[in-house]
Design a protein around this motif. Structure first.
Motif, PDB file in Angstrom:
ATOM      1  N   VAL A 197       1.818   8.661  -5.176  1.00  0.00           N
ATOM      2  CA  VAL A 197       1.648   9.968  -4.541  1.00  0.00           C
ATOM      3  C   VAL A 197       2.780  10.029  -3.526  1.00  0.00           C
ATOM      4  O   VAL A 197       2.931   9.123  -2.850  1.00  0.00           O
ATOM      5  N   ARG A 198       3.386  11.021  -3.329  1.00  0.00           N
ATOM      6  CA  ARG A 198       4.649  11.181  -2.536  1.00  0.00           C
ATOM      7  C   ARG A 198       4.470  12.148  -1.428  1.00  0.00           C
ATOM      8  O   ARG A 198       3.425  13.317  -1.660  1.00  0.00           O
ATOM      9  N   ASP A 199       4.958  11.915  -0.260  1.00  0.00           N
ATOM     10  CA  ASP A 199       4.678  12.786   0.959  1.00  0.00           C
ATOM     11  C   ASP A 199       5.947  12.913   1.604  1.00  0.00           C
ATOM     12  O   ASP A 199       6.564  11.965   1.678  1.00  0.00           O
ATOM     13  N   TYR A 200       6.246  14.090   2.015  1.00  0.00           N
ATOM     14  CA  TYR A 200       7.470  14.470   2.644  1.00  0.00           C
ATOM     15  C   TYR A 200       7.294  15.261   4.219  1.00  0.00           C
ATOM     16  O   TYR A 200       6.363  15.912   4.228  1.00  0.00           O
ATOM     17  N   ALA A 201       8.196  14.984   5.031  1.00  0.00           N
ATOM     18  CA  ALA A 201       8.250  15.636   6.407  1.00  0.00           C
ATOM     19  C   ALA A 201       8.637  17.110   5.988  1.00  0.00           C
ATOM     20  O   ALA A 201       9.429  17.393   4.882  1.00  0.00           O
TER      21      ALA A 201
ATOM     22  N   THR B  93      14.037  13.184  -2.185  1.00  0.00           N
ATOM     23  CA  THR B  93      13.145  12.880  -3.173  1.00  0.00           C
ATOM     24  C   THR B  93      12.972  11.219  -2.843  1.00  0.00           C
ATOM     25  O   THR B  93      13.979  10.804  -2.903  1.00  0.00           O
ATOM     26  N   ILE B  94      11.887  10.981  -2.834  1.00  0.00           N
ATOM     27  CA  ILE B  94      11.609   9.418  -2.775  1.00  0.00           C
ATOM     28  C   ILE B  94      10.844   9.091  -4.249  1.00  0.00           C
ATOM     29  O   ILE B  94      10.387   9.675  -5.007  1.00  0.00           O
ATOM     30  N   SER B  95      11.595   7.965  -4.866  1.00  0.00           N
ATOM     31  CA  SER B  95      11.109   7.374  -6.194  1.00  0.00           C
ATOM     32  C   SER B  95      11.340   5.593  -6.069  1.00  0.00           C
ATOM     33  O   SER B  95      11.748   5.237  -5.256  1.00  0.00           O
ATOM     34  N   ARG B  96      10.785   5.255  -7.082  1.00  0.00           N
ATOM     35  CA  ARG B  96      10.908   3.850  -7.318  1.00  0.00           C
ATOM     36  C   ARG B  96      11.527   3.428  -8.690  1.00  0.00           C
ATOM     37  O   ARG B  96      11.325   3.847  -9.700  1.00  0.00           O
ATOM     38  N   ASP B  97      12.043   2.331  -8.361  1.00  0.00           N
ATOM     39  CA  ASP B  97      12.685   1.718  -9.512  1.00  0.00           C
ATOM     40  C   ASP B  97      12.018   0.343  -9.665  1.00  0.00           C
ATOM     41  O   ASP B  97      12.581  -0.657  -8.965  1.00  0.00           O
TER      42      ASP B  97
ATOM     43  N   ASP C 208       0.977  -1.412   0.008  1.00  0.00           N
ATOM     44  CA  ASP C 208      -0.119  -0.057   0.175  1.00  0.00           C
ATOM     45  C   ASP C 208       0.855   1.139  -0.036  1.00  0.00           C
ATOM     46  O   ASP C 208       0.612   2.221  -0.541  1.00  0.00           O
ATOM     47  N   VAL C 209       2.054   1.188   0.788  1.00  0.00           N
ATOM     48  CA  VAL C 209       2.671   2.347   0.931  1.00  0.00           C
ATOM     49  C   VAL C 209       4.251   1.813   1.272  1.00  0.00           C
ATOM     50  O   VAL C 209       4.424   0.806   2.016  1.00  0.00           O
ATOM     51  N   ILE C 210       4.930   2.561   0.824  1.00  0.00           N
ATOM     52  CA  ILE C 210       6.425   2.156   1.317  1.00  0.00           C
ATOM     53  C   ILE C 210       7.213   3.570   1.633  1.00  0.00           C
ATOM     54  O   ILE C 210       6.803   4.708   0.878  1.00  0.00           O
TER      55      ILE C 210
ATOM     56  N   ALA D   1       9.596  10.279   4.502  1.00  0.00           N
ATOM     57  CA  ALA D   1       8.994  10.404   2.941  1.00  0.00           C
ATOM     58  C   ALA D   1       8.514   9.063   2.630  1.00  0.00           C
ATOM     59  O   ALA D   1       8.652   8.268   3.413  1.00  0.00           O
ATOM     60  N   ALA D   2       7.351   9.089   1.818  1.00  0.00           N
ATOM     61  CA  ALA D   2       6.543   8.085   1.643  1.00  0.00           C
ATOM     62  C   ALA D   2       5.912   8.216   0.119  1.00  0.00           C
ATOM     63  O   ALA D   2       5.796   9.273  -0.391  1.00  0.00           O
ATOM     64  N   ILE D   3       5.774   7.075  -0.312  1.00  0.00           N
ATOM     65  CA  ILE D   3       5.160   6.925  -1.616  1.00  0.00           C
ATOM     66  C   ILE D   3       4.114   5.745  -1.612  1.00  0.00           C
ATOM     67  O   ILE D   3       4.258   4.698  -1.240  1.00  0.00           O
TER      68      ILE D   3
END
Length: 114
Positions: free
Chosen positions: A56-60, A68-72, A32-34, A49-51
């Motif tokens: 959808v990204r969110d940051y403190a 920056t949070i991202s996915r590979d 659901d979220v990482i 940080a969460a995605i």
């Protein structure tokens, strides 16, 4: 069972950058979220940080504009690019994922020298 393995921590001077990686044993879209948390000495663990599965990204507030949070997706990896690091960013950084249950990695240490 989900397994999360972090890497990329180390020692960096103030103003420098690091990129953390969190490799998941399961497909990252299963979750659901990482997220990334950190815990400095004497501090509580905090979400930075969460995605979500939908991207959808969110940051403190403390890291917004610097991290920056991202996915590979090909590598089932979630990345945390950290720039303009400051000594107060020094902490153990943990990867977190939720798929009904919650999963945590063992953490990777980031030390920022002044």
């Amino acid at each position: 069972q989900a397994q999360l393995v972090e890497s990329g921590g180390g020692l960096v001077k103030a103003g420098g950058s690091l990129r953390l990686s969190c490799v998941t044993a399961a497909n990252i879209f299963s979750f659901d979220v990482i997220a990334w948390y950190r815990q400095g000495t004497g501090n509580e663990r905090e979400l930075i940080a969460a995605i979500s599965r939908g991207g959808v990204r969110d940051y403190a507030n403390s890291v917004k504009g610097r991290f920056t949070i991202s996915r590979d997706t090909a590598k089932n990896t979630v990345l945390l690019q950290m720039t303009s690091l400051q000594p107060e960013d020094s902490a153990v950084y943990f990867c977190y994922a939720r798929l009904i249950k919650e999963y945590w990695g063992k953490g990777t240490l980031v030390t920022v020298s002044s």
